[in-house]
Design a protein around this motif. Structure first.
Motif, PDB file in Angstrom:
ATOM      1  N   LEU A   9      -6.581 -10.471   2.120  1.00  0.00           N
ATOM      2  CA  LEU A   9      -5.869  -9.937   0.955  1.00  0.00           C
ATOM      3  C   LEU A   9      -5.102 -11.067   0.259  1.00  0.00           C
ATOM      4  CD1 LEU A   9      -4.565  -6.689   2.648  1.00  0.00           C
ATOM      5  CD2 LEU A   9      -6.445  -6.884   1.019  1.00  0.00           C
ATOM      6  N   LEU A  11      -2.924 -11.269  -1.991  1.00  0.00           N
ATOM      7  CA  LEU A  11      -1.476 -11.077  -2.118  1.00  0.00           C
ATOM      8  C   LEU A  11      -0.738 -11.665  -0.904  1.00  0.00           C
ATOM      9  CD1 LEU A  11       0.385  -9.533  -4.096  1.00  0.00           C
ATOM     10  CD2 LEU A  11       0.231  -7.604  -2.527  1.00  0.00           C
ATOM     11  N   LEU A  12      -1.254 -11.308   0.283  1.00  0.00           N
ATOM     12  CA  LEU A  12      -0.586 -11.745   1.506  1.00  0.00           C
ATOM     13  C   LEU A  12      -0.896 -13.213   1.798  1.00  0.00           C
ATOM     14  CD1 LEU A  12      -1.033  -8.592   3.731  1.00  0.00           C
ATOM     15  CD2 LEU A  12       0.778  -9.195   2.137  1.00  0.00           C
ATOM     16  N   ILE A  19       5.568 -19.160   1.856  1.00  0.00           N
ATOM     17  CA  ILE A  19       6.617 -19.253   2.881  1.00  0.00           C
ATOM     18  C   ILE A  19       6.480 -20.537   3.692  1.00  0.00           C
ATOM     19  CG2 ILE A  19       7.357 -18.261   5.081  1.00  0.00           C
ATOM     20  CD1 ILE A  19       7.039 -15.509   3.814  1.00  0.00           C
ATOM     21  N   GLN A  84      -1.427  -5.703  10.645  1.00  0.00           N
ATOM     22  CA  GLN A  84      -0.569  -4.666  10.079  1.00  0.00           C
ATOM     23  C   GLN A  84      -0.237  -3.599  11.112  1.00  0.00           C
ATOM     24  OE1 GLN A  84      -2.084  -5.443   5.682  1.00  0.00           O
ATOM     25  NE2 GLN A  84      -1.681  -3.282   6.018  1.00  0.00           N
ATOM     26  N   VAL A 110       6.984 -11.261   9.336  1.00  0.00           N
ATOM     27  CA  VAL A 110       6.998 -12.409   8.433  1.00  0.00           C
ATOM     28  C   VAL A 110       8.216 -12.342   7.507  1.00  0.00           C
ATOM     29  CG1 VAL A 110       5.691 -13.677   6.681  1.00  0.00           C
ATOM     30  CG2 VAL A 110       4.489 -12.543   8.545  1.00  0.00           C
ATOM     31  N   SER A 111       8.697 -11.133   7.253  1.00  0.00           N
ATOM     32  CA  SER A 111       9.835 -11.001   6.331  1.00  0.00           C
ATOM     33  C   SER A 111      11.109 -11.622   6.906  1.00  0.00           C
ATOM     34  CB  SER A 111      10.062  -9.533   5.985  1.00  0.00           C
ATOM     35  OG  SER A 111      10.534  -8.846   7.102  1.00  0.00           O
ATOM     36  N   GLU A 112      11.179 -11.698   8.233  1.00  0.00           N
ATOM     37  CA  GLU A 112      12.296 -12.465   8.809  1.00  0.00           C
ATOM     38  C   GLU A 112      11.850 -13.922   8.799  1.00  0.00           C
ATOM     39  OE1 GLU A 112      14.029 -10.823  12.526  1.00  0.00           O
ATOM     40  OE2 GLU A 112      12.748  -9.117  12.043  1.00  0.00           O
ATOM     41  N   VAL A 113      11.940 -14.508   7.602  1.00  0.00           N
ATOM     42  CA  VAL A 113      11.273 -15.786   7.359  1.00  0.00           C
ATOM     43  C   VAL A 113      11.662 -16.865   8.367  1.00  0.00           C
ATOM     44  CG1 VAL A 113      10.960 -17.636   5.682  1.00  0.00           C
ATOM     45  CG2 VAL A 113      10.937 -15.261   4.937  1.00  0.00           C
TER      46      VAL A 113
ATOM     47  N   ALA B 167      -0.277  -3.203   2.509  1.00  0.00           N
ATOM     48  CA  ALA B 167      -0.318  -4.639   2.249  1.00  0.00           C
ATOM     49  C   ALA B 167       0.737  -5.031   1.217  1.00  0.00           C
ATOM     50  CB  ALA B 167      -1.706  -5.042   1.774  1.00  0.00           C
ATOM     51  N   ARG B 168       0.906  -4.187   0.206  1.00  0.00           N
ATOM     52  CA  ARG B 168       1.885  -4.519  -0.830  1.00  0.00           C
ATOM     53  C   ARG B 168       3.312  -4.479  -0.279  1.00  0.00           C
ATOM     54  NH1 ARG B 168      -1.172  -5.243  -4.994  1.00  0.00           N
ATOM     55  NH2 ARG B 168      -3.012  -3.913  -5.148  1.00  0.00           N
ATOM     56  N   VAL B 170       4.118  -5.090   2.802  1.00  0.00           N
ATOM     57  CA  VAL B 170       4.259  -6.300   3.614  1.00  0.00           C
ATOM     58  C   VAL B 170       4.606  -7.477   2.708  1.00  0.00           C
ATOM     59  CG1 VAL B 170       3.013  -7.991   5.009  1.00  0.00           C
ATOM     60  CG2 VAL B 170       2.744  -5.556   5.480  1.00  0.00           C
ATOM     61  N   SER B 171       3.904  -7.544   1.589  1.00  0.00           N
ATOM     62  CA  SER B 171       4.143  -8.659   0.677  1.00  0.00           C
ATOM     63  C   SER B 171       5.550  -8.597   0.082  1.00  0.00           C
ATOM     64  CB  SER B 171       3.056  -8.666  -0.406  1.00  0.00           C
ATOM     65  OG  SER B 171       3.608  -8.803  -1.681  1.00  0.00           O
ATOM     66  N   ALA B 173       8.131  -7.328   1.600  1.00  0.00           N
ATOM     67  CA  ALA B 173       9.022  -7.762   2.681  1.00  0.00           C
ATOM     68  C   ALA B 173       9.032  -9.285   2.787  1.00  0.00           C
ATOM     69  CB  ALA B 173       8.575  -7.126   3.996  1.00  0.00           C
ATOM     70  N   MET B 174       7.826  -9.884   2.677  1.00  0.00           N
ATOM     71  CA  MET B 174       7.742 -11.353   2.743  1.00  0.00           C
ATOM     72  C   MET B 174       8.557 -11.986   1.623  1.00  0.00           C
ATOM     73  SD  MET B 174       3.818 -12.410   3.370  1.00  0.00           S
ATOM     74  CE  MET B 174       2.827 -11.805   4.713  1.00  0.00           C
ATOM     75  N   ASN B 175       8.340 -11.482   0.420  1.00  0.00           N
ATOM     76  CA  ASN B 175       9.035 -12.046  -0.731  1.00  0.00           C
ATOM     77  C   ASN B 175      10.543 -11.902  -0.613  1.00  0.00           C
ATOM     78  OD1 ASN B 175       6.805 -12.963  -1.994  1.00  0.00           O
ATOM     79  ND2 ASN B 175       6.628 -11.270  -3.456  1.00  0.00           N
ATOM     80  N   GLY B 177      12.186 -11.627   2.125  1.00  0.00           N
ATOM     81  CA  GLY B 177      12.622 -12.521   3.197  1.00  0.00           C
ATOM     82  C   GLY B 177      12.839 -13.930   2.665  1.00  0.00           C
ATOM     83  N   LEU B 178      11.854 -14.370   1.889  1.00  0.00           N
ATOM     84  CA  LEU B 178      11.942 -15.712   1.316  1.00  0.00           C
ATOM     85  C   LEU B 178      13.105 -15.772   0.311  1.00  0.00           C
ATOM     86  CD1 LEU B 178      10.531 -18.387   1.525  1.00  0.00           C
ATOM     87  CD2 LEU B 178       8.941 -17.682  -0.261  1.00  0.00           C
ATOM     88  N   GLU B 181      16.423 -16.430   1.778  1.00  0.00           N
ATOM     89  CA  GLU B 181      16.641 -17.847   2.101  1.00  0.00           C
ATOM     90  C   GLU B 181      16.984 -18.669   0.868  1.00  0.00           C
ATOM     91  OE1 GLU B 181      13.402 -19.551   4.208  1.00  0.00           O
ATOM     92  OE2 GLU B 181      14.466 -19.101   6.080  1.00  0.00           O
ATOM     93  N   LEU B 193      10.686 -14.354  -7.495  1.00  0.00           N
ATOM     94  CA  LEU B 193      10.321 -13.617  -6.275  1.00  0.00           C
ATOM     95  C   LEU B 193      10.746 -12.164  -6.373  1.00  0.00           C
ATOM     96  CD1 LEU B 193      11.154 -15.994  -3.304  1.00  0.00           C
ATOM     97  CD2 LEU B 193       8.934 -15.052  -3.914  1.00  0.00           C
ATOM     98  N   GLU B 196       8.496 -10.270  -8.656  1.00  0.00           N
ATOM     99  CA  GLU B 196       7.203 -10.014  -8.021  1.00  0.00           C
ATOM    100  C   GLU B 196       7.329  -8.885  -6.996  1.00  0.00           C
ATOM    101  OE1 GLU B 196       5.018 -13.619  -6.901  1.00  0.00           O
ATOM    102  OE2 GLU B 196       4.140 -12.410  -5.304  1.00  0.00           O
ATOM    103  N   SER B 200       5.293  -5.439  -7.018  1.00  0.00           N
ATOM    104  CA  SER B 200       4.512  -5.015  -5.849  1.00  0.00           C
ATOM    105  C   SER B 200       4.921  -3.624  -5.391  1.00  0.00           C
ATOM    106  CB  SER B 200       4.703  -5.994  -4.692  1.00  0.00           C
ATOM    107  OG  SER B 200       3.972  -7.161  -4.926  1.00  0.00           O
TER     108      SER B 200
END
Lengths: 215, 348
Positions: A9, A11-12, A19, A84, A110-113, B167-168, B170-171, B173-175, B177-178, B181, B193, B196, B200
């Motif tokens: 995907l 996006l991911l 990151i 997932q 991953v969100s806990e970078v 998936a979105r 997750v993305s 959450a990633m964004n 998280g970043l 920081e 971010l 975005e 999402s």
């Protein structure tokens, strides 16, 4: 440090790349399927491969299979598998290819970078990191196990945190005890699991492995 | 009182009348015999003659009362018993002691015939049983089809959620998280971010709506089959005319199956036919819902190529529904689906 990412995907894939780059980890290649992953690993020889479990063509567990194959071709090649959802079964299969340099995490982590990047470094350095969900699942599973039954509750807590890849200091912090107490618990675990003294360096990994693989 | 019970009462009355007349005649014969000097007791033969029709009637009657599918055999059995009794009576009246026990032979013959009948009855399935066996075969096949369809649906839904909303999120959450920081380090990229992440989240909501529409479109529950198809038609690239004459509400499962069948047909129209216009016609007659989808496209569609219409067919089969397709090369393509069902009361 150089990493290869395999995630279908976009996006991911982009999120992960961003990151890692933000934390000075060089993303040598970011691909979307197992074939491209194998080629990228061959060409780039990265320090770590970060692989999604589900990829084309069947969208089941190609990523896992590709990771195990990669480790068969290059033993000890550090692989961090992301998904997932997590399955104990997959964790076991992955660990059978050797317990060093293996990670298996829910993508949510991953969100806990900060933690995630630390995990990437740990796995690249030969550590074992499993998702707390997998560890919890195995913990209930292993309640019935004899060798594990010999561990005290505190020792099992320490064990679970070890399986998540935490250092002694981190375990001490989490359990609110002294580092010395953690040392004592870990030695006691090694004793109870009959782990030989001469394999000093590996005993930590061996304990985790024994912990996860016994039925 | 129902008709069968009425017939029963009438039959009892007639039988009683017959019996009374017979008893009367029998008594009359007895008197004549006594007046004539009471020699050889011939009235017994008359009595036998009078008893035979009564006994046969009772026997047939009993046979008819047996459970459905066994009546003929039961009647046969009862008649055999009566005939055996008649033979025995004749043997007794003819002076039992003076003759050998001859009725054994005809009774044996009758028994063989009866046993033969019973065996045939047992071995050969009746028309009803054959019909039931065929029905079971159809049900077995359609049930398997229904389960296949269901499993495929669940797999599709899981995949849609996995690749879409999940998936979105997750993305996002990633964004985030970043972003956490970067809060102090790099405020400019932080803005990007966050934007975005917001996009999402909205797309994830869209994905969830799409998945939910695929499971059960809310408009179907709100507006019924016709309304839902009209709503669907509005979203399509090809203009669709919808006409409907359904005097009530179609049962929910049939409604859902018919809706998705029309979805599939119209998707085919848009994707493959090159049609400029399509018609959806809904009707209900003699307990059968009919749905017809017609387009003026290129034709050449088939029920076997591609799994779309085959899936529709399997979905309809569960309700004993059928699908027929005519699609000559050059068009037009007409898909006609029929599903037996009962309507609930008309919408007010």
């Amino acid at each position: 440090m150089r990493a290869v990412i395999a995630e279908d995907l976009a996006l991911l894939r982009d999120g992960l790349t961003r990151i890692l780059r933000a934390h000075d980890i060089d993303v040598a290649a970011a691909v979307g399927d197992p074939v491209a992953l194998a080629a990228a690993l061959e060409e780039q020889q990265p320090d770590i491969a970060i692989v999604d479990v589900r990829m084309p063509p069947t969208f089941t567990n190609e990523g896992l299979v590709a990771a195990i194959e990669a480790r068969a071709r290059r033993p000890g090649m550090p692989v961090l598998v992301l998904s997932q959802y997590v399955e104990q079964l997959y964790a076991r299969e992955l660990l059978l290819s050797g317990a060093e340099g293996v990670g298996y995490l829910l993508k949510d982590r991953v969100s806990e970078v900060g933690m995630f990047v630390e995990t990437v470094r740990k796995v690249a350095g030969g550590g074992t990191v499993l998702d707390p969900d997998v560890v919890t699942g195995m913990l209930t599973h292993h309640d019935r196990n004899q060798a594990m039954a010999r561990l005290t509750r505190r020792e099992r807590e320490v064990m679970a945190l070890m399986a998540e890849g935490r250092s002694n200091a981190a375990i001490a912090g989490k359990l609110v005890v002294t580092a010395k107490a953690v040392d004592k618990h870990i030695n006691s675990i090694f004793m109870k699991l009959d782990l030989p003294l001469d394999a000093e360096d590996n005993r930590r990994v061996l304990a985790v492995l024994r912990y996860l693989q016994t039925d | 009182m129902d008709r069968a019970a009425l017939r029963d009462v009438r039959w009892r009355m007639i039988l009683r009348l017959e019996a009374s007349v017979s008893v009367g005649i029998g008594l009359l014969m007895l008197i004549i015999w006594a007046l004539a000097g009471a020699r050889y007791f011939w009235p017994a033969w008359v009595w036998l003659g009078l008893a035979i029709p009564l006994a046969l009637q009772v026997a047939i009657r009993r046979g008819r009362r047996a459970p459905k599918g066994h009546r003929l055999l039961a009647a046969h059995g009862a008649i055999t018993c009566v005939l055996a009794a008649i033979l025995l009576a004749i043997w007794v009246l003819a002076g039992a002691a003076r003759h050998p026990f001859w009725p054994v032979w005809p009774i044996l013959g009758l028994s063989v015939v009866l046993v033969g009948h019973a065996w045939i009855r047992h071995a050969l399935p009746t028309a009803r049983e054959q019909a039931l066996a065929e029905r079971v075969a159809v049900l077995t096949r359609t049930r398997r089809g229904a389960l296949d369809v269901q499993a495929a649906e669940l797999q599709r839904i899981e995949r849609d959620l996995h690749d879409g909303a999940q998936a979105r999120l997750v993305s996002v959450a990633m964004n985030l998280g970043l972003a956490e920081e970067l809060l102090s380090k790099d405020p400019q990229s932080l803005t990007d971010l966050l934007a975005e992440a917001r996009t999402s989240t909205l797309t994830a909501l869209d994905d969830l709506r799409t998945v939910m529409r695929g499971i059960q479109p809310p408009v179907l529950a709100d507006r019924g089959l016709e309304g839902a198809i009209r709503a669907l038609a509005l979203d399509l690239a090809v203009p669709v005319t919808v006409s409907s004459e359904i005097p009530g509400r179609v049962p929910v499962p049939v409604e859902s199956a018919a809706y998705f069948a029309v979805c599939e047909c119209l998707a085919n129209v848009v994707k493959h036919s090159g049609a400029l216009h399509a018609l959806v016609d809904l009707g209900y007659r003699d307990g059968v819902l009919s749905v017809q989808v017609r387009d003026n496209g290129a034709g050449g569609a088939s029920l076997t190529a591609g799994s779309g219409l085959r899936g529709v067919a399997r979905r309809l089969e569960v309700f004993d529904g059928t699908i027929t397709l005519t699609s000559p090369a050059g068009g037009p393509t007409v898909v006609r689906m029929e599903v037996p069902c009962e309507l609930s009361s008309p919408r007010t």
